[in-house]
Design an enzyme around this catalytic site. Structure first.
Site, short mmCIF file in Angstrom:
data_model
loop_
_atom_site.label_atom_id
_atom_site.label_comp_id
_atom_site.label_asym_id
_atom_site.label_seq_id
_atom_site.Cartn_x
_atom_site.Cartn_y
_atom_site.Cartn_z
N TYR A 124 0.86 -1.24 -0.03
CA TYR A 124 -0.27 0.07 0.00
C TYR A 124 0.91 1.15 -0.07
O TYR A 124 2.01 1.27 0.71
CB TYR A 124 -0.74 0.12 1.24
CG TYR A 124 -1.78 1.19 1.17
CD1 TYR A 124 -2.81 1.28 0.64
CD2 TYR A 124 -1.47 2.46 2.03
CE1 TYR A 124 -3.86 2.44 0.62
CE2 TYR A 124 -2.17 3.63 2.09
CZ TYR A 124 -3.18 3.49 1.43
OH TYR A 124 -4.19 4.56 1.41
N TRP A 126 1.29 5.61 -1.80
CA TRP A 126 1.13 6.58 -2.90
C TRP A 126 1.99 6.69 -3.80
O TRP A 126 1.80 7.34 -5.00
CB TRP A 126 0.96 7.90 -1.93
CG TRP A 126 -0.55 8.44 -1.73
CD1 TRP A 126 -1.20 7.66 -0.82
CD2 TRP A 126 -1.20 9.65 -2.34
NE1 TRP A 126 -2.52 8.09 -0.85
CE2 TRP A 126 -2.49 9.40 -1.78
CE3 TRP A 126 -1.07 10.23 -2.90
CZ2 TRP A 126 -3.67 10.10 -1.86
CZ3 TRP A 126 -2.23 11.28 -3.65
CH2 TRP A 126 -3.47 11.20 -2.75
N1 LIG Z 1 -1.21 8.76 12.44
C1 LIG Z 1 -1.54 8.92 11.26
N2 LIG Z 1 -1.16 7.79 10.23
C2 LIG Z 1 -1.84 7.89 8.87
C3 LIG Z 1 -2.64 8.87 8.61
C4 LIG Z 1 -2.92 9.75 9.53
O1 LIG Z 1 -3.96 10.81 9.10
N3 LIG Z 1 -2.56 9.61 10.69
N4 LIG Z 1 -3.08 8.83 7.28
C5 LIG Z 1 -3.06 7.59 6.47
C6 LIG Z 1 -3.33 7.84 5.24
S1 LIG Z 1 -4.68 8.70 4.53
C7 LIG Z 1 -2.46 7.48 4.19
S2 LIG Z 1 -3.08 7.49 2.49
C8 LIG Z 1 -1.03 6.89 4.33
C9 LIG Z 1 -0.06 7.09 3.48
O2 LIG Z 1 0.92 6.32 3.48
P1 LIG Z 1 2.18 6.12 2.28
O3 LIG Z 1 1.29 6.26 1.27
O4 LIG Z 1 2.71 4.83 2.51
O5 LIG Z 1 2.92 7.25 2.51
P2 LIG Z 1 4.02 7.98 1.47
O6 LIG Z 1 5.09 8.55 2.31
O7 LIG Z 1 3.38 8.71 0.64
O8 LIG Z 1 4.70 6.66 0.95
C10 LIG Z 1 5.24 6.61 -0.35
C11 LIG Z 1 6.39 5.94 -0.61
O9 LIG Z 1 6.70 5.56 -1.92
C12 LIG Z 1 7.93 6.00 -2.18
N5 LIG Z 1 8.20 6.21 -3.60
C13 LIG Z 1 7.83 7.54 -4.17
N6 LIG Z 1 8.12 7.23 -5.63
C14 LIG Z 1 8.29 5.83 -5.77
C15 LIG Z 1 8.73 5.31 -6.85
O10 LIG Z 1 8.76 5.46 -7.92
N7 LIG Z 1 9.12 3.92 -6.74
C16 LIG Z 1 9.28 3.29 -5.51
N8 LIG Z 1 9.57 2.04 -5.42
N9 LIG Z 1 8.85 3.81 -4.32
C17 LIG Z 1 8.62 5.26 -4.53
C18 LIG Z 1 8.18 6.96 -1.13
O11 LIG Z 1 9.70 7.40 -1.15
C19 LIG Z 1 7.59 6.82 -0.10
O12 LIG Z 1 8.45 5.86 0.95
O13 LIG Z 1 -0.72 7.00 5.57
C20 LIG Z 1 -1.84 6.92 6.64
N10 LIG Z 1 -1.34 7.00 7.91
N1 LIG Z 2 -0.56 18.48 2.46
C1 LIG Z 2 -1.12 17.21 2.53
N2 LIG Z 2 -2.39 17.17 1.82
C2 LIG Z 2 -2.81 15.83 2.19
C3 LIG Z 2 -2.06 14.65 2.37
C4 LIG Z 2 -0.70 14.84 2.92
O1 LIG Z 2 0.03 13.90 3.46
N3 LIG Z 2 -0.03 16.37 2.93
N4 LIG Z 2 -2.74 13.43 2.37
C5 LIG Z 2 -3.54 13.43 1.29
C6 LIG Z 2 -4.27 12.03 1.71
S1 LIG Z 2 -3.77 10.32 1.38
C7 LIG Z 2 -5.59 11.98 2.45
S2 LIG Z 2 -6.41 10.41 2.59
C8 LIG Z 2 -6.36 13.24 2.71
C9 LIG Z 2 -6.87 13.10 4.17
O2 LIG Z 2 -7.78 13.99 4.31
P1 LIG Z 2 -8.33 14.27 5.84
O3 LIG Z 2 -8.57 13.06 6.39
O4 LIG Z 2 -9.77 14.92 5.91
O5 LIG Z 2 -7.35 15.14 6.49
P2 LIG Z 2 -6.71 15.21 8.23
O6 LIG Z 2 -5.87 16.28 7.76
O7 LIG Z 2 -6.37 13.76 8.83
O8 LIG Z 2 -7.95 15.89 8.82
C10 LIG Z 2 -8.63 16.88 8.40
C11 LIG Z 2 -9.23 17.44 9.83
O9 LIG Z 2 -9.86 16.92 10.56
C12 LIG Z 2 -9.86 17.17 11.74
N5 LIG Z 2 -10.21 16.12 12.64
C13 LIG Z 2 -9.53 15.19 13.20
N6 LIG Z 2 -10.31 14.30 14.12
C14 LIG Z 2 -11.64 14.86 13.96
C15 LIG Z 2 -12.89 14.55 14.69
O10 LIG Z 2 -13.00 13.63 15.38
N7 LIG Z 2 -14.03 15.30 14.18
C16 LIG Z 2 -13.85 16.29 13.44
N8 LIG Z 2 -14.96 17.14 13.17
N9 LIG Z 2 -12.48 17.00 12.91
C17 LIG Z 2 -11.75 16.25 13.26
C18 LIG Z 2 -8.47 17.88 12.15
O11 LIG Z 2 -8.37 18.90 12.85
C19 LIG Z 2 -7.70 18.00 10.69
O12 LIG Z 2 -7.34 19.22 10.46
O13 LIG Z 2 -5.33 14.28 2.79
C20 LIG Z 2 -4.81 14.42 1.48
N10 LIG Z 2 -4.07 15.67 1.29
MO LIG Z 3 -4.90 8.91 2.21
#
Ligand SMILES: Nc1nc2c(c(=O)[nH]1)N[C@H]1C(S)=C(S)[C@@H](COP(=O)(O)OP(=O)(O)OC[C@H]3O[C@@H](n4cnc5c(=O)[nH]c(N)nc54)[C@H](O)[C@@H]3O)O[C@H]1N2
Ligand SMILES: Nc1nc2c(c(=O)[nH]1)N[C@H]1C(S)=C(S)[C@@H](COP(=O)(O)OP(=O)(O)OC[C@H]3O[C@@H](n4cnc5c(=O)[nH]c(N)nc54)[C@H](O)[C@@H]3O)O[C@H]1N2
Ligand SMILES: [Mo]
Length: 783
Positions: A124, A126
């Site tokens: 899994y 991005w």
């Molecule tokens: N506590 C907490 N944890 C969270 C979240 C949160 O809100 N709170 N959010 C969650 C969410 S929404 C998501 S989507 C996940 C995201 O988690 P990930 O998608 O696993 O996070 P990334 O850091 O984007 O990881 C992408 C990896 O791909 C590598 N990469 C980039 N380009 C290439 C390429 O061309 N080839 C290869 N082989 N590798 C490459 C990068 O160096 C990086 O290590 O995290 C989740 N974890």
């Molecule tokens: N710059 C940047 N942008 C991103 C990403 C990134 O890594 N960096 N990741 C992308 C990805 S993979 C995803 S999935 C999306 C995620 O998008 P979201 O899941 O919407 O993003 P978060 O930043 O986890 O949370 C948004 C807001 O929810 C609020 N929040 C947390 N808990 C609660 C709750 O219980 N109730 C309410 N009402 N609010 C709460 C927090 O204050 C937070 O600022 O973002 C995307 N956008």
């Molecule tokens: Mo995500």
């Protein structure tokens, strides 16, 4: 045979400047003496993101992986040796020849001795933008050529919604992808109620490439045209100041209670739309009985909700009346799903919107994820572009993605999921490409213990991040700036050429080339490449997509013209996008794909699963960790949202991400009152801890956060010193349990912690590449 696409390019060079596209935007690339020196703003982007600049100083910096590398004791003693040292031991450089031989031999051993289901490659993550060099697609295609692998389903982003929405609305993706656009909201929306706020910093991101950022302009134009915004979030800063939003600082994880209180108010005051409910929904009566308290003696009225969410009952009543009196959009952030019972707020929001009767009307109804991604609310056409075919996976075993530690640590164990019971396979080999589980997974100390069990871990990575450090065999890959690709996604109107700007750094190879080399050793090279070179694949992907676009009435230039131009913008759709408009206009001709063809406010299917943690209608189910159950040991609710300065853990070592560090650690935000109670001062190093682990962080005092709540963004590279991360990764603290038996999604946002002044100042070690430094001692300084 094993050359990178940079070297074998057959595509005619162009006279234009070099272009690149990323999940955070499109940039012109300046190159001097074979090095990338600068990324310049793409002039068609009105709100460019700074994130891209983070790559310039790290492409060939000390943390770049420049040759294949193998963990020392694995290399010396073979598969299964000292898995517990993963993440602590140094690596030894090997040749590509040696690396290919080791990988091919080990894959063959595992598949013959244990079967292909012993290979876990859910992988899994991005990865990078680019249609061809998509790491997971490449890896899965390759593994399918050698008999398959155990896979994963759903995401970390919104697993709870992915699983509940099909039961309620018939499918997930069309309701995710076709949000009512900002232009329609500007014209018609009077009241925009944002559960989880509208953090514009998240809108920097769009999966697969972003041409022009629209979220900020979208919300500002709606505001300018009179839309009133309500920010329901523990953070005031989750709405732009210019929106003048009403701030309802609820307790985290109490949104469902608040929505139920609003719904019961509509019933009490006879403000719900019975005509809409009759024609377009099923099961309202069962839900209404629960709201009234017929089933459990508890009316879910505004007073009941106020006691849980800590927003005054009078304010909830006024809001419910306002919502009924105005064209209202109910927006739910993705973050609401990443908490215990994360299915409920999404289902409750849909039920509430159905009661208002505005679903399918311009500017009303519900929307999932406004501002979470640039594409949400972006008015655009949906073109089904071609992707690299992954082939067929003959292995049937899979897990809900966030159950990875459970699977690794419990072979033969079972897990309930969406009406099924899945059995965990016995995983002997893990392969990750394009994701970082040591960023994304919860309770990293638990993951480390589980991760120690497989015989072999392989990672394709370009930098020495926390994933690479926890592997046995590291295969160094290129970054997008070192290969040719195309950014082309139905989420964005821009199609952009991604030019190879510089040759691969060190011995790095494209993922495709890495896998082609291993495929050759295993006798499946032709099956893997189909005889096509990377440039042939790019032609194939582009031309197949061009045909598909033509079927939708969109004319794209031929491949060579596209390469000369550098980018194309797909024209706007003839009609602006309004979510569920067709269903509203004619529900008989366009029924939903639910059993009833209607919106299921009560689902017989979900009820039939008989899960106590996910009943047949939206319900308040108290989470284990939230302020309602705060303890002396863990009195604070920690939320860990997305980082402003990067995407997840990507480019954490670059200058943009590093610009917000405090004493070299990620910042944690705390209300002045909570800081004063603990005698803590701005800029101080603190230790955040609970029963699962700890992390060090730099304190930032912030009045825009609700007292009792602390916030630390995800993404700081995990830098373990025993159970403590020295660098500020919140996943040392989060819970590794499923949202419920329905979706088994991750619950990072349900987390109680305590914070104290750090007792020692041990510096993060993450800047030392594990290949050059001497073996580190296992002595713990802060653990
Ligand atoms: N506590 C907490 N944890 C969270 C979240 C949160 O809100 N709170 N959010 C969650 C969410 S929404 C998501 S989507 C996940 C995201 O988690 P990930 O998608 O696993 O996070 P990334 O850091 O984007 O990881 C992408 C990896 O791909 C590598 N990469 C980039 N380009 C290439 C390429 O061309 N080839 C290869 N082989 N590798 C490459 C990068 O160096 C990086 O290590 O995290 C989740 N974890
Ligand atoms: N710059 C940047 N942008 C991103 C990403 C990134 O890594 N960096 N990741 C992308 C990805 S993979 C995803 S999935 C999306 C995620 O998008 P979201 O899941 O919407 O993003 P978060 O930043 O986890 O949370 C948004 C807001 O929810 C609020 N929040 C947390 N808990 C609660 C709750 O219980 N109730 C309410 N009402 N609010 C709460 C927090 O204050 C937070 O600022 O973002 C995307 N956008
Ligand atoms: Mo995500």
């Amino acid at each position: 045979m094993t050359q990178n696409s940079f070297k074998e390019a057959t595509i005619a060079s162009t006279n234009r400047d070099l272009l690149t596209s990323a999940h955070w935007g499109t940039y012109w690339v300046d190159v001097s003496d074979g090095r990338v020196t600068n990324l310049r703003t793409f002039e068609h982007d009105p709100d460019p993101s700074p994130i891209g600049h983070g790559i310039v100083n790290v492409m060939d910096g000390p943390l770049r992986i420049t040759s294949p590398a193998v963990r020392k004791s694995w290399l010396e003693h073979g598969p299964g040796t000292r898995g517990d040292l993963r993440g602590q031991e140094d690596f030894v450089s090997v040749s590509w020849d040696e690396a290919e031989r080791l990988v091919a031999t080990e894959l063959d051993r595992v598949r013959t001795q244990h079967g292909n289901d012993a290979i876990y490659a859910g992988s899994y993550g991005w990865a990078s933008a680019g249609r061809f060099h998509h790491a997971q697609s490449q890896l899965k295609r390759f593994l399918n050529c050698i008999g398959g692998f155990t896979s994963s389903v759903n995401t970390y982003s919104y697993a709870a919604a992915e699983v509940i929405m099909p039961h309620v609305l018939g499918d997930f993706s069309s309701h995710l992808e076709r949000l009512t656009c900002w232009e329609v909201l500007t014209e018609s929306c009077e009241l925009f109620v944002a559960f989880g706020g509208l953090p514009v910093s998240n809108g920097q991101i769009g999966q697969g490439g972003v041409g022009a950022h629209v979220q900020r302009a979208g919300m500002l134009s709606a505001h300018a045209n009179g839309t009133r915004f309500v920010n329901v979030s523990p953070m005031r800063s989750d709405a732009l100041d210019q929106l003048g939003a009403d701030w309802l600082p609820l307790r985290p994880s109490s949104d469902t209670a608040m929505m139920l209180g609003l719904a019961q108010t509509l019933i009490e005051d006879d403000l719900h739309d019975s005509t809409f409910l009759d024609r377009y929904t099923v099961g309202f009566e069962r839900f209404a009985a629960y709201l009234r308290g017929d089933t459990d003696g508890i009316a879910k009225n505004a007073e009941w909700a106020a006691a849980l969410c800590d927003i005054p009952a009078a304010r909830l009543r006024t809001l419910a009346h306002d919502m009924a009196a105005h064209r209202t959009m109910i927006s739910t952030s993705y973050s609401l799903t990443r908490q215990e019972h994360g299915e409920q707020p999404i289902w409750a929001a849909i039920a509430l919107a159905a009661m208002l009767g505005q679903i399918g009307l311009p500017g009303g109804g519900f929307g999932f994820g406004y501002s979470a991604m640039n594409n949400n609310g972006l008015n655009r056409r949906y073109v089904p572009y071609a992707a690299l075919p992954q082939g067929k996976n003959p292995v049937k075993s899979y897990i809900p993605v966030a159950r990875v530690s459970d699977m690794l640590s419990n072979p033969g164990g079972t897990v309930n999921y969406n009406g099924r019971t899945l059995t965990f396979p016995n995983i002997r080999l893990v392969w990750w490409a394009g994701g970082n589980p040591f960023h994304h997974h919860q309770d990293l100390n638990r993951l480390r213990a589980a991760w120690a069990r497989p015989d072999t871990v392989i990672a394709n990575e370009w930098c020495w991040n926390s994933l690479a450090r926890h592997a046995d065999i590291v295969l160094p890959c290129t970054t997008p700036l070192e290969r040719r690709d195309i950014a082309m996604t139905s989420k964005d109107p821009f199609i952009t050429a991604m030019d190879p700007a510089v040759p691969p750094v060190g011995e790095a190879r494209d993922d495709h080339v890495i896998l082609r080399g291993i495929a050759a050793r295993m006798g499946v090279e032709d099956a893997f490449t189909e005889g096509r070179s990377p440039d042939d694949w790019l032609h194939w992907i582009y031309e197949t997509s061009r045909e598909s676009a033509a079927r939708g009435g969109i004319t794209l230039p031929d491949f060579d013209t596209f390469q000369q131009q550098g980018w194309v913008r797909v024209p706007l759709p003839e009609k602006r996008v309004i979510l569920m408009e067709q269903f509203r206009t004619d529900p008989e001709t366009y029924p939903l794909k639910t059993p009833s063809g209607k919106i299921e406010i009560f689902s017989e299917t979900v009820a039939g699963f008989d899960y106590e943690d996910c009943p047949g209608h939206p319900a308040w189910l108290e989470p284990l960790e939230w302020l309602g159950r705060a303890t002396l040991e863990a009195p604070l609710h920690m939320i860990s949202p997305q980082p402003k300065t990067k995407l997840h853990s990507q480019l954490d070592h670059g200058i943009v991400s590093r610009s917000d560090r405090i004493n070299g650690r990620a910042p944690v935000l705390m209300h002045p009152k909570d800081a004063a109670e603990r005698g803590l001062a701005e800029g101080q190093t603190v230790r955040i801890f609970n029963q699962r682990g700890a992390c060090m962080a730099g304190l930032k005092i912030d009045e825009s956060i609700r007292p009792g709540v602390v916030q630390i963004a995800t993404g700081a590279w995990y830098d373990p010193d025993g159970p403590t991360c020295l660098h500020g990764n919140p996943n040392t603290l989060t819970q590794d349990r499923g949202t419920s038996q329905l979706a088994q999604g991750p619950i990072a946002h349900s987390c109680l912690v305590q914070i104290e002044a750090a007792k020692c100042e041990t510096k993060p070690k993450i800047d030392n590449p594990p290949i050059r430094s001497k073996l580190r001692s296992a002595k713990l300084a802060c653990g």
